[in-house]
Design a protein around this motif. Structure first.
Motif, short mmCIF file in Angstrom:
data_model
loop_
_atom_site.label_atom_id
_atom_site.label_comp_id
_atom_site.label_asym_id
_atom_site.label_seq_id
_atom_site.Cartn_x
_atom_site.Cartn_y
_atom_site.Cartn_z
N MET A 18 -41.51 40.08 25.45
CA MET A 18 -42.06 38.87 24.82
C MET A 18 -41.23 37.65 25.22
O MET A 18 -41.78 36.60 25.55
N LEU A 19 -39.88 37.81 25.19
CA LEU A 19 -39.04 36.68 25.58
C LEU A 19 -39.26 36.33 27.05
O LEU A 19 -39.33 35.14 27.42
N LEU A 20 -39.35 37.37 27.88
CA LEU A 20 -39.62 37.12 29.30
C LEU A 20 -40.96 36.42 29.48
O LEU A 20 -41.11 35.51 30.30
N VAL A 27 -41.79 28.30 32.17
CA VAL A 27 -41.71 27.88 33.58
C VAL A 27 -43.07 27.42 34.08
O VAL A 27 -43.19 26.40 34.76
N VAL A 28 -44.10 28.18 33.70
CA VAL A 28 -45.44 27.80 34.14
C VAL A 28 -45.84 26.46 33.55
O VAL A 28 -46.41 25.60 34.24
N LEU A 29 -45.52 26.28 32.26
CA LEU A 29 -45.86 25.00 31.63
C LEU A 29 -45.12 23.85 32.30
O LEU A 29 -45.68 22.76 32.51
N TRP A 30 -43.81 24.11 32.61
CA TRP A 30 -43.05 23.05 33.27
C TRP A 30 -43.64 22.72 34.64
O TRP A 30 -43.80 21.57 35.01
N HIS A 31 -43.96 23.81 35.36
CA HIS A 31 -44.55 23.59 36.69
C HIS A 31 -45.90 22.88 36.57
O HIS A 31 -46.19 21.95 37.33
N ARG A 32 -46.72 23.37 35.59
CA ARG A 32 -48.02 22.73 35.43
C ARG A 32 -47.88 21.29 34.99
O ARG A 32 -48.67 20.42 35.36
N GLN A 33 -46.83 21.02 34.19
CA GLN A 33 -46.64 19.64 33.75
C GLN A 33 -46.28 18.74 34.93
O GLN A 33 -46.78 17.62 35.04
N GLU A 34 -45.41 19.28 35.81
CA GLU A 34 -45.06 18.51 37.01
C GLU A 34 -46.31 18.24 37.85
O GLU A 34 -46.54 17.12 38.32
N ARG A 35 -47.11 19.30 38.01
CA ARG A 35 -48.32 19.13 38.80
C ARG A 35 -49.28 18.16 38.11
O ARG A 35 -49.92 17.35 38.76
N MET A 36 -49.34 18.25 36.80
CA MET A 36 -50.25 17.38 36.07
C MET A 36 -49.79 15.93 36.18
O MET A 36 -50.60 15.00 36.33
N GLN A 37 -48.45 15.72 36.10
CA GLN A 37 -47.94 14.36 36.26
C GLN A 37 -48.28 13.81 37.63
O GLN A 37 -48.69 12.65 37.76
N GLU A 38 -48.13 14.66 38.65
CA GLU A 38 -48.47 14.21 40.00
C GLU A 38 -49.95 13.87 40.10
O GLU A 38 -50.33 12.85 40.70
#
Length: 710
Positions: A18-20, A27-38
């Protein structure tokens, strides 16, 4: 302890997963956030660029349009000072690269400068051609310049034009500053989201640790104790002391239930073992016990030069007993059948015979032969099958009344037909099914051709399901004549199937498939509805004449369902056909099994005005006395009697007797299968009321039948 450690390890592993998972989500949210910002930044940049360009274009077109109007008179009078003043006014505005005033031939008249270096020269830049040719305000973009031009006219005469170039870099600089501000705001918002996600993950991790401790304390240890007790029960030590608990929760209830379960399991163990191999109703072996015995026999017989036969006996029309007399009567039938079969097996089965009930109304018998092949096992199976058919065909007394059922027997041989238990049992089922197809109350040996027949039957059933919707099924009508008057009084509706590949399929083939598969319950109302509609067409064409009736065959399944009166009433109301013009035909065998149920249904039908005829008369009842309990309006003498009345005195006498006795009960008599003039004349002489057959008229399609009326 292994159970406790197992649960602990699994829970810790689950917690780690669950923690993993949450870290992965982070990580996915961070990556998606970066992509969304772009994506947001790119979309915003494009939107701002488009909006800025659009704003610049509108302003530029407005400025150039006003310049064109203001320069009309100065250009007409060639007032260079005034033209220069107007051009310099526009040129001084921020972002304006150049201003050019030109004559009708595209030569420069003024460029807003004091010395006008390009005066009189033709404009030759890439955007000049469209600027000179423009008849209204015209905008072009080339590189980092937005060129806007407009014609200068006096009245309807174009005397020149003006163009101005605006620097797009200025707009882009404003756009870049706005994009930088948006990027900063998005980054700040993303950091806040990541912070909240991190906090939530920490809380979940803390809850997981707390839950692990609670589960170990209050769940894992008690379950470990119960697991030790369960292993004792599994080993057969049912008297092992089981852990008890004073806890007042589900775990405490579970531990106390285990204590009670131990005593219960010990008490029922012997009973369960007995029930697992015995049929509860008849006391015979059940399917499980028979299969184990068959497997053991086959292991013994392989290579021993001995044979074996399986007989599958299925009660004919047993469902009718449950549907009409109830399941208690059905159980009584099964017990009586089991006793009779057991007696027959003891007399004819020989040593080693085994009888079992597979469930429902199916019984299976295993018989063995001695050494040597040949016809020994086949002869033994034949004798046993004949005895079964004879004994089980005798009437049963159920609730004070006689019931006739019979049985269908399928026989398969080892090793002739198959060498494995599964194949033998499948072959026996197929052979039993073929016995039912052959007319029931008989036996059949399995043959490899039966597999193909079953496959063809399954394929025919599949194709028949959609035949009506595809237009392959149709109705043909055979005229029915009044023998005394020699006139047509009605017609029988006959279902025909023209298969796209096989042509016309015999009704005796596909009607039986429809009956056994239950499709007749769907086709029956459709046929009835179509026949009633056609009958309305006949009588509409014959307005003023005596109305013609239409007779429609009703299957035993439709009669057993009990909904026939409602279906008939609904179709008559829908089509508008008078009930007096509808005759329903039932076979004797459809009503002989349960005369009370059939009599009630037929009485309800006759009360509405519908006529009821008994088809194939003489093949099912032993006498006309049954007609007193089954009210009908007419009987149709079976064609097998009519065929030989000219040369067989017995058939003539029987036909004459049927006519006389039916008339004594007020019942109309119809002869079917009239194919010769002599038959027609003889039946009329003996007082038969109606007749149909090829000599009178062949079955024809509805359009041809309408032409007969004309």
């Amino acid at each position: 302890m292994s159970l406790r450690h197992g649960l602990q390890a699994r829970f810790v592993g689950l917690l780690a997963l669950m923690l993993l998972f949450f870290l992965s989500v982070l990580v996915v949210l961070w990556h998606r956030q970066e992509r969304m910002q772009e994506q947001v930044e790119a979309t915003s940049r494009a939107a701002m660029r488009e909006m800025a360009n659009d704003t610049l274009r509108r302003n530029a077109e407005s400025v150039v349009g006003e310049m064109a109007l203001a320069m009309a008179n100065p250009l007409y009078y060639f007032d260079l000072d005034e033209i220069g003043r107007l051009g310099q006014t526009t040129l001084r505005q921020p972002g304006t690269r150049y201003v050019q005033v030109f004559d009708a031939q595209g030569r420069i008249v003024h460029d807003g400068s004091e010395d006008i270096p390009g005066y009189g020269q033709a404009m030759d830049d890439p955007l000049a051609y469209e600027a000179v040719a423009a008849r209204r305000v015209h905008t072009q973009v080339g590189g980092d310049i937005m060129d806007v031009s407009a014609p200068i006219s006096i009245g309807s005469q174009r005397i020149g034009g003006v163009r101005a170039g605006f620097d797009l870099n200025v707009v882009r600089q404003h756009q870049e500053r706005a994009s930088s501000g948006l990027r900063s705001q998005l980054q700040a918002l993303g950091q806040q989201h990541l912070l909240w996600i991190g906090l939530l993950s920490g809380v979940l991790a803390a809850l997981g640790v707390a839950m692990a401790w609670l589960i170990q304390r209050f769940l894992v240890q008690p379950i470990s104790d119960l697991a030790d007790a369960a292993r004792s029960i599994e080993a057969g030590r049912f008297d092992t002391p089981l852990p008890a608990s004073q806890r007042r929760d589900e775990i405490g209830d579970l531990m106390n239930a285990f204590s009670r379960m131990g005593a219960s399991v010990a008490r029922h163990d012997r009973e369960i073992r007995r029930m697992a191999y015995t049929d509860a109703l008849t006391g015979l072996h059940n399917r499980l016990a028979f299969r184990e015995a068959l497997d053991q026999r086959l292991l013994t017989l392989h290579g021993a030069g001995r044979q074996l036969a399986l007989l599958f006996a299925d009660i004919d029309d047993f469902k009718r007993i449950n549907d009409t007399l109830g399941h208690e009567a059905g159980d009584d039938v099964l017990v009586q059948f089991a006793n009779r079969i057991q007696d027959v097996v003891q007399q004819h089965g020989g040593d080693g015979a085994l009888l079992a009930r597979f469930g429902g109304d199916e019984f299976v018998i295993l018989v063995e032969s001695g050494s040597g092949y040949g016809d020994e096992i086949r002869s033994a199976a034949t004798r046993l099958a004949e005895a079964l058919v004879e004994v089980l065909g005798q009437p049963l007394m159920i609730e004070g009344r006689q019931v006739f059922l019979g049985t269908s027997v399928g026989i398969t041989l080892f090793p002739e037909d198959a060498s494995g238990a599964t194949s033998l049992m499948k072959n026996g089922d197929i052979a039993m099914y073929q016995a039912k197809v052959a007319g029931k109350n008989c036996y059949r040996f399995y043959s490899r051709a039966m597999d193909q027949a079953v496959e063809r039957r399954v394929q025919m059933e599949h194709e028949l399901r959609g035949a009506w919707d595809r237009g392959e099924l149709s109705l043909a009508y055979q005229p029915v004549f009044d023998l005394a008057e020699g006139t047509m009084v009605g017609a029988e509706a006959l279902l025909r199937w023209r298969h796209p590949k096989h042509g016309l399929v015999a009704p005796s083939v596909f009607i039986e498939v429809a009956e056994q598969s239950g499709l007749i319950e769907v086709l029956g109302p459709r046929v009835l509805r179509a026949a009633c509609r056609d009958a309305v067409r006949w009588n509409t064409r014959r307005s003023g004449d005596r109305p013609l009736f239409v007779s429609v065959n009703v299957s035993p399944r439709q009669l057993r369902s009990g909904d026939l009166p409602k279906v008939v009433a609904a179709i008559l109301a829908e089509t508008g056909l008078s009930a007096r013009q509808l005759h329903l035909e039932l076979t004797e065998t459809a009503v002989i099994g349960d005369e009370v149920h059939a009599g009630n249904l037929l009485s309800r039908l006759r009360q509405t005005g519908v006529k009821v005829w008994l088809d194939d008369f003489g093949t099912g009842f032993s006498g006309l006395s049954h007609l007193r309990r089954v009210p009908v309006d007419g009987v149709k003498i079976d064609r097998s009697f009519i065929a030989d009345i000219l040369r067989d005195p017995d058939d003539l006498a029987l036909t004459t007797a049927i006519i006389a006795m039916a008339h004594s009960l007020g019942i109309t008599v119809v002869a079917e299968g009239v194919e010769k003039e002599g038959q027609y004349a003889l039946l009329r002489e003996r007082g038969c009321d109606l007749a149909q057959g090829y000599w009178i008229g062949h079955p024809v399609a509805v359009d041809e039948f309408l032409s007969l009326l004309d």
